[in-house]
Write a protein that holds these residues in place. Structure first.
Motif, mmCIF file in Angstrom:
data_model
loop_
_atom_site.group_PDB
_atom_site.id
_atom_site.type_symbol
_atom_site.label_atom_id
_atom_site.label_comp_id
_atom_site.label_asym_id
_atom_site.label_seq_id
_atom_site.Cartn_x
_atom_site.Cartn_y
_atom_site.Cartn_z
ATOM 1 N N GLU A 56 94.658 -38.083 -14.448
ATOM 2 C CA GLU A 56 96.104 -37.937 -15.295
ATOM 3 C C GLU A 56 95.800 -37.598 -16.863
ATOM 4 O OE1 GLU A 56 98.860 -37.905 -13.852
ATOM 5 O OE2 GLU A 56 98.667 -38.543 -11.979
ATOM 6 N N PRO A 57 96.689 -37.116 -17.223
ATOM 7 C CA PRO A 57 96.723 -36.590 -18.881
ATOM 8 C C PRO A 57 95.984 -37.667 -19.767
ATOM 9 C CG PRO A 57 98.821 -36.002 -18.064
ATOM 10 C CD PRO A 57 98.129 -36.961 -16.944
ATOM 11 N N GLY A 58 95.102 -37.209 -20.639
ATOM 12 C CA GLY A 58 94.456 -37.957 -21.458
ATOM 13 C C GLY A 58 93.448 -38.806 -21.090
ATOM 14 N N ALA A 59 93.166 -38.862 -19.703
ATOM 15 C CA ALA A 59 92.034 -39.661 -19.300
ATOM 16 C C ALA A 59 90.808 -38.765 -19.751
ATOM 17 C CB ALA A 59 92.126 -39.712 -17.757
ATOM 18 N N ARG A 60 89.513 -39.283 -19.530
ATOM 19 C CA ARG A 60 88.196 -38.892 -19.702
ATOM 20 C C ARG A 60 87.210 -39.527 -18.768
ATOM 21 N NH1 ARG A 60 88.932 -41.137 -25.256
ATOM 22 N NH2 ARG A 60 87.279 -42.079 -24.828
ATOM 23 N N VAL A 61 86.606 -38.435 -18.229
ATOM 24 C CA VAL A 61 85.594 -38.768 -17.116
ATOM 25 C C VAL A 61 84.245 -38.290 -17.744
ATOM 26 C CG1 VAL A 61 84.877 -38.646 -14.870
ATOM 27 C CG2 VAL A 61 87.182 -38.735 -15.561
ATOM 28 N N GLY A 62 83.052 -39.165 -17.817
ATOM 29 C CA GLY A 62 81.925 -38.917 -18.344
ATOM 30 C C GLY A 62 80.941 -37.994 -17.158
ATOM 31 N N ALA A 63 79.866 -37.416 -17.861
ATOM 32 C CA ALA A 63 78.814 -36.764 -16.996
ATOM 33 C C ALA A 63 78.238 -37.904 -15.838
ATOM 34 C CB ALA A 63 77.673 -36.378 -17.845
ATOM 35 N N GLY A 64 78.059 -37.188 -14.710
ATOM 36 C CA GLY A 64 77.509 -37.798 -13.505
ATOM 37 C C GLY A 64 78.516 -38.824 -12.786
ATOM 38 N N ALA A 65 79.605 -38.947 -13.418
ATOM 39 C CA ALA A 65 80.561 -39.943 -12.544
ATOM 40 C C ALA A 65 81.180 -39.278 -11.541
ATOM 41 C CB ALA A 65 81.813 -40.175 -13.678
ATOM 42 N N ALA A 67 79.407 -43.522 -13.655
ATOM 43 C CA ALA A 67 80.144 -44.701 -12.972
ATOM 44 C C ALA A 67 80.734 -43.837 -11.666
ATOM 45 C CB ALA A 67 81.372 -44.894 -13.944
ATOM 46 N N HIS A 68 81.145 -45.065 -10.684
ATOM 47 C CA HIS A 68 81.526 -44.710 -9.376
ATOM 48 C C HIS A 68 82.931 -45.238 -9.174
ATOM 49 C CE1 HIS A 68 80.859 -42.813 -5.341
ATOM 50 N NE2 HIS A 68 81.589 -43.958 -5.067
ATOM 51 N N ALA A 127 90.812 -46.158 -5.015
ATOM 52 C CA ALA A 127 91.084 -47.062 -6.113
ATOM 53 C C ALA A 127 92.081 -46.504 -7.212
ATOM 54 C CB ALA A 127 89.651 -47.201 -6.463
ATOM 55 N N HIS A 128 92.411 -47.350 -7.990
ATOM 56 C CA HIS A 128 93.201 -46.916 -9.086
ATOM 57 C C HIS A 128 92.828 -47.511 -10.337
ATOM 58 C CE1 HIS A 128 97.205 -47.700 -11.529
ATOM 59 N NE2 HIS A 128 97.092 -46.358 -11.575
ATOM 60 N N VAL A 129 92.538 -46.861 -11.454
ATOM 61 C CA VAL A 129 92.165 -47.264 -12.747
ATOM 62 C C VAL A 129 93.413 -47.000 -13.672
ATOM 63 C CG1 VAL A 129 90.692 -46.944 -14.845
ATOM 64 C CG2 VAL A 129 89.923 -46.589 -12.243
ATOM 65 N N GLY A 130 94.036 -48.014 -14.091
ATOM 66 C CA GLY A 130 95.311 -48.281 -14.757
ATOM 67 C C GLY A 130 95.133 -47.548 -16.081
ATOM 68 N N GLN A 131 96.338 -47.362 -16.684
ATOM 69 C CA GLN A 131 96.616 -46.628 -17.948
ATOM 70 C C GLN A 131 95.957 -47.308 -19.038
ATOM 71 O OE1 GLN A 131 100.644 -46.146 -19.165
ATOM 72 N NE2 GLN A 131 100.062 -44.896 -21.051
ATOM 73 N N GLY A 132 94.900 -46.475 -19.654
ATOM 74 C CA GLY A 132 94.334 -47.042 -20.786
ATOM 75 C C GLY A 132 92.972 -47.954 -20.432
ATOM 76 N N ALA A 133 92.651 -48.177 -19.317
ATOM 77 C CA ALA A 133 91.758 -48.937 -18.954
ATOM 78 C C ALA A 133 90.360 -48.230 -19.210
ATOM 79 C CB ALA A 133 91.776 -49.246 -17.427
ATOM 80 N N ALA A 134 89.051 -49.054 -19.207
ATOM 81 C CA ALA A 134 87.879 -48.332 -19.284
ATOM 82 C C ALA A 134 86.669 -48.869 -18.304
ATOM 83 C CB ALA A 134 87.522 -48.797 -20.694
ATOM 84 N N VAL A 135 86.184 -47.906 -17.779
ATOM 85 C CA VAL A 135 85.165 -48.544 -16.723
ATOM 86 C C VAL A 135 83.876 -48.020 -17.475
ATOM 87 C CG1 VAL A 135 84.279 -47.989 -14.320
ATOM 88 C CG2 VAL A 135 86.703 -48.198 -14.773
ATOM 89 N N GLY A 136 82.703 -48.761 -17.684
ATOM 90 C CA GLY A 136 81.598 -48.572 -18.243
ATOM 91 C C GLY A 136 80.851 -47.871 -17.493
ATOM 92 N N ASP A 137 79.488 -47.250 -18.395
ATOM 93 C CA ASP A 137 78.697 -46.534 -17.630
ATOM 94 C C ASP A 137 77.882 -47.212 -16.601
ATOM 95 O OD1 ASP A 137 79.001 -44.685 -19.948
ATOM 96 O OD2 ASP A 137 77.294 -45.231 -20.850
ATOM 97 N N GLY A 138 77.938 -46.688 -15.210
ATOM 98 C CA GLY A 138 77.043 -47.068 -14.341
ATOM 99 C C GLY A 138 77.782 -48.030 -13.359
ATOM 100 N N ALA A 139 78.826 -48.383 -13.776
ATOM 101 C CA ALA A 139 79.832 -49.362 -13.281
ATOM 102 C C ALA A 139 80.310 -48.670 -11.960
ATOM 103 C CB ALA A 139 81.147 -49.926 -13.949
ATOM 104 N N HIS A 140 80.657 -49.584 -11.121
ATOM 105 C CA HIS A 140 81.135 -49.292 -9.533
ATOM 106 C C HIS A 140 82.236 -50.223 -9.302
ATOM 107 C CE1 HIS A 140 80.380 -48.194 -5.355
ATOM 108 N NE2 HIS A 140 81.184 -48.840 -5.157
#
Length: 135
Positions: free
Chosen positions: A47-56, A74-75, A80-93
């Motif tokens: 969705e708009p404004g979301a950011r997805v890092g390299a290798g995710a 991250a995987h 799955a649903h990642v809610g608005q403004g949530a953050a999933v750290g590097d390498g998380a699953h």
């Protein structure tokens, strides 16, 4: 050469424009930032404004809500649903059919199992087996 975007109506009746990500063919909304080395599988939505890092990896049917951040390598599993403004750290699953609430924080390297629910605003860290640790 075919059309590289699709317009989809949102809940308020407005139209959002999505482009197909070159690596995986998932749909990325205008205003989202997805690293070219991320894999967005078909059927996934960013969705708009979301950011997805390299290798995710964002698996089929997953939904990354507005302003969410997905760290490097991250995987996010299918549906799955990642809610608005949530953050999933590097390498998380994040497991299959798991719901990450708005503003929640999944720490670097954490493992969230299948069919879990993380409440809005909660911060989660896990041990290597995926057991939730007290924050």
């Amino acid at each position: 050469m075919g059309k590289n975007y699709v317009d989809i109506e949102n809940d308020q009746g407005g139209m959002l424009r999505y482009r197909k990500h070159a690596n995986g063919r998932g749909l990325v909304a205008h205003g989202a930032k997805v690293h070219p080395k991320a894999l967005i599988e078909a059927g996934a939505y960013i969705e708009p404004g979301a950011r997805v890092g390299a290798g995710a990896t964002i698996a089929r049917g997953a939904w990354i809500d507005a302003d969410a951040v997905i760290g490097e390598n991250a995987h996010i599993d299918a549906h799955a649903h990642v809610g608005q403004g949530a953050a999933v750290g590097d390498g998380a699953h994040v497991g299959v059919r798991t719901e990450i609430g708005a503003g929640a924080r999944i720490m670097r390297g954490a493992r969230i199992g299948d069919d879990e629910t993380v409440a809005a605003g909660l911060t989660i860290a896990t041990d290597p087996k995926g057991l939730w640790l007290a924050a």
